[in-house]
Design a protein around this motif. Structure first.
Motif, PDB file in Angstrom:
ATOM      1  N   GLY A 247      46.932 119.567  -7.600  1.00  0.00           N
ATOM      2  CA  GLY A 247      46.851 119.162  -9.003  1.00  0.00           C
ATOM      3  C   GLY A 247      48.172 118.651  -9.537  1.00  0.00           C
ATOM      4  O   GLY A 247      48.200 117.687 -10.314  1.00  0.00           O
TER       5      GLY A 247
ATOM      6  N   TRP B 140      44.562 116.066 -11.856  1.00  0.00           N
ATOM      7  CA  TRP B 140      43.572 117.115 -12.067  1.00  0.00           C
ATOM      8  C   TRP B 140      42.225 116.796 -11.433  1.00  0.00           C
ATOM      9  O   TRP B 140      41.478 117.705 -11.073  1.00  0.00           O
ATOM     10  CB  TRP B 140      43.413 117.417 -13.550  1.00  0.00           C
ATOM     11  CG  TRP B 140      42.751 116.325 -14.335  1.00  0.00           C
ATOM     12  CD1 TRP B 140      43.376 115.291 -14.947  1.00  0.00           C
ATOM     13  CD2 TRP B 140      41.364 116.165 -14.578  1.00  0.00           C
ATOM     14  NE1 TRP B 140      42.450 114.483 -15.561  1.00  0.00           N
ATOM     15  CE2 TRP B 140      41.203 115.000 -15.349  1.00  0.00           C
ATOM     16  CE3 TRP B 140      40.230 116.878 -14.221  1.00  0.00           C
ATOM     17  CZ2 TRP B 140      39.962 114.538 -15.755  1.00  0.00           C
ATOM     18  CZ3 TRP B 140      38.988 116.425 -14.631  1.00  0.00           C
ATOM     19  CH2 TRP B 140      38.878 115.265 -15.399  1.00  0.00           C
TER      20      TRP B 140
ATOM     21  N   ALA C 242      42.395 117.995  -7.929  1.00  0.00           N
ATOM     22  CA  ALA C 242      42.418 119.460  -7.953  1.00  0.00           C
ATOM     23  C   ALA C 242      41.013 120.004  -8.238  1.00  0.00           C
ATOM     24  O   ALA C 242      40.603 121.008  -7.646  1.00  0.00           O
ATOM     25  CB  ALA C 242      43.406 119.961  -8.992  1.00  0.00           C
ATOM     26  N   ALA C 243      40.278 119.355  -9.119  1.00  0.00           N
ATOM     27  CA  ALA C 243      38.907 119.786  -9.414  1.00  0.00           C
ATOM     28  C   ALA C 243      38.013 119.612  -8.186  1.00  0.00           C
ATOM     29  O   ALA C 243      37.165 120.474  -7.902  1.00  0.00           O
ATOM     30  CB  ALA C 243      38.351 118.997 -10.596  1.00  0.00           C
TER      31      ALA C 243
END
Length: 83
Positions: free
Chosen positions: A44, A49, A52-53
């Motif tokens: 992330g 993000w 990362a998600a």
């Protein structure tokens, strides 16, 4: 580049642990369970993000049963462990 190599190593390690008998999976599985959030946070920070998600979704998918067990223990239940 180092993050990519660490993530690839984590994937190969988790595949190797999955091939072990169930009674031998606990110690390395816990180590992988602890290392994964660290890698996801690093992803992330470096990639954004969204990546990362995606990593979090893959992590939850792979470790859904241990995460269910931990959640049940936190609720005070005593779930059955497979032999």
């Amino acid at each position: 580049m180092m993050l990519l190599l660490l993530c690839i190593g984590w994937v190969f390690a988790s595949a190797g642990v999955a091939m072990l008998p169930m009674r031998r999976q606990y110690v390395p599985g816990v180590a992988l369970l602890i290392a994964a959030p660290v890698l996801i946070v690093a992803i992330g920070m470096q990639m954004g993000w969204i990546y990362a998600a995606l990593g979090l979704a893959a992590f939850v998918s792979m470790f859904r049963n241990p995460l269910r067990y931990i959640a049940a223990r936190l609720r005070g239940e005593h779930p059955e462990i497979p032999q």
